[in-house]
Design a protein around this motif. Sequence first.
Motif, short mmCIF file in Angstrom:
data_model
loop_
_atom_site.label_atom_id
_atom_site.label_comp_id
_atom_site.label_asym_id
_atom_site.label_seq_id
_atom_site.Cartn_x
_atom_site.Cartn_y
_atom_site.Cartn_z
N ARG A 87 -22.45 7.97 8.41
CA ARG A 87 -23.43 7.67 7.24
C ARG A 87 -22.93 6.49 6.39
O ARG A 87 -23.70 5.83 6.27
CB ARG A 87 -23.28 8.79 6.25
N HIS A 88 -21.62 6.04 6.72
CA HIS A 88 -21.46 4.99 5.80
C HIS A 88 -20.31 3.95 6.71
O HIS A 88 -19.21 3.68 6.32
CB HIS A 88 -20.17 5.38 4.63
N LEU A 100 -18.57 1.02 4.57
CA LEU A 100 -17.46 1.40 3.84
C LEU A 100 -16.17 2.01 4.44
O LEU A 100 -15.31 1.72 4.01
CB LEU A 100 -17.89 2.70 2.44
N GLN A 147 -17.09 5.40 -3.36
CA GLN A 147 -18.31 5.22 -3.31
C GLN A 147 -18.65 5.80 -2.05
O GLN A 147 -20.14 6.28 -2.57
CB GLN A 147 -18.41 3.64 -2.71
N MET A 148 -18.41 6.29 -1.10
CA MET A 148 -18.71 7.31 -0.21
C MET A 148 -19.09 8.72 -0.61
O MET A 148 -20.16 9.29 -0.60
CB MET A 148 -17.79 7.37 0.80
N ILE A 190 -22.21 8.42 -3.04
CA ILE A 190 -23.35 8.30 -2.36
C ILE A 190 -23.65 9.60 -1.82
O ILE A 190 -24.78 10.23 -1.56
CB ILE A 190 -23.22 7.13 -1.25
N ASN A 191 -22.85 10.46 -1.31
CA ASN A 191 -23.06 11.62 -0.51
C ASN A 191 -23.32 12.57 -1.53
O ASN A 191 -24.29 13.39 -1.23
CB ASN A 191 -21.43 12.15 0.19
N TRP A 206 -28.78 12.36 3.86
CA TRP A 206 -28.68 11.08 5.03
C TRP A 206 -29.74 11.50 5.87
O TRP A 206 -29.76 12.45 6.60
CB TRP A 206 -27.44 10.91 5.23
#
Length: 180
Positions: free
Chosen positions: A95-96, A99, A132-133, A136-137, A142
């Motif tokens: 997903r990231h 990052l 940040q991850m 966002i999660n 996603w």
Amino acid sequence: MTLLLIGLILWIGPHLFKRLAPDLRDRMGASGRGIMGATIGAGVVLMVLGYRAADGAFFWGRSPALVGINNLLMLVSVYLFAAAGMKTAVARKLRHPMLLGVLVWSVAHLLVNGDVPSFVLFGGMGLWALAQMAIINAQSAWTPPAAKPAKFEAMALAGTILVYGGIAGVHYALGYPAFG
């Protein structure tokens, strides 16, 4: 160390602001993007200047084995950035990727830089990437990007090699030999 800390704050603040106050950030419009971009740019400059000027306790240094591991991790880190931009197969599974690339970058640098300024810079950036991850999660589901043709994989690999070489060149120019 003050410049380094201010630079880190100027980097992290706008990045987190976008996630923690998205409505306010949207209301700022294009001028807000410019302000945030300038703030982030100033943060990068201050991080570089502050890191170069900072003193702190020294716990470990470079060894041939750690340099080799660092270089391998840096290749992975740069590839993760390329994969994110090109939406390669890796970007469809992670997903990231960008990052994660920052996190791998920070760990790689901490392996060969065991001093307090490095803990602040690289540790701070790694913690930011993890935060940040998580943010966002927590905010959204996603959907993996659509599959791309194989040429994007090749372009990501070629880009990785070129960018990695450029990064090594900049490190040498700044007095930090990347391979020694």
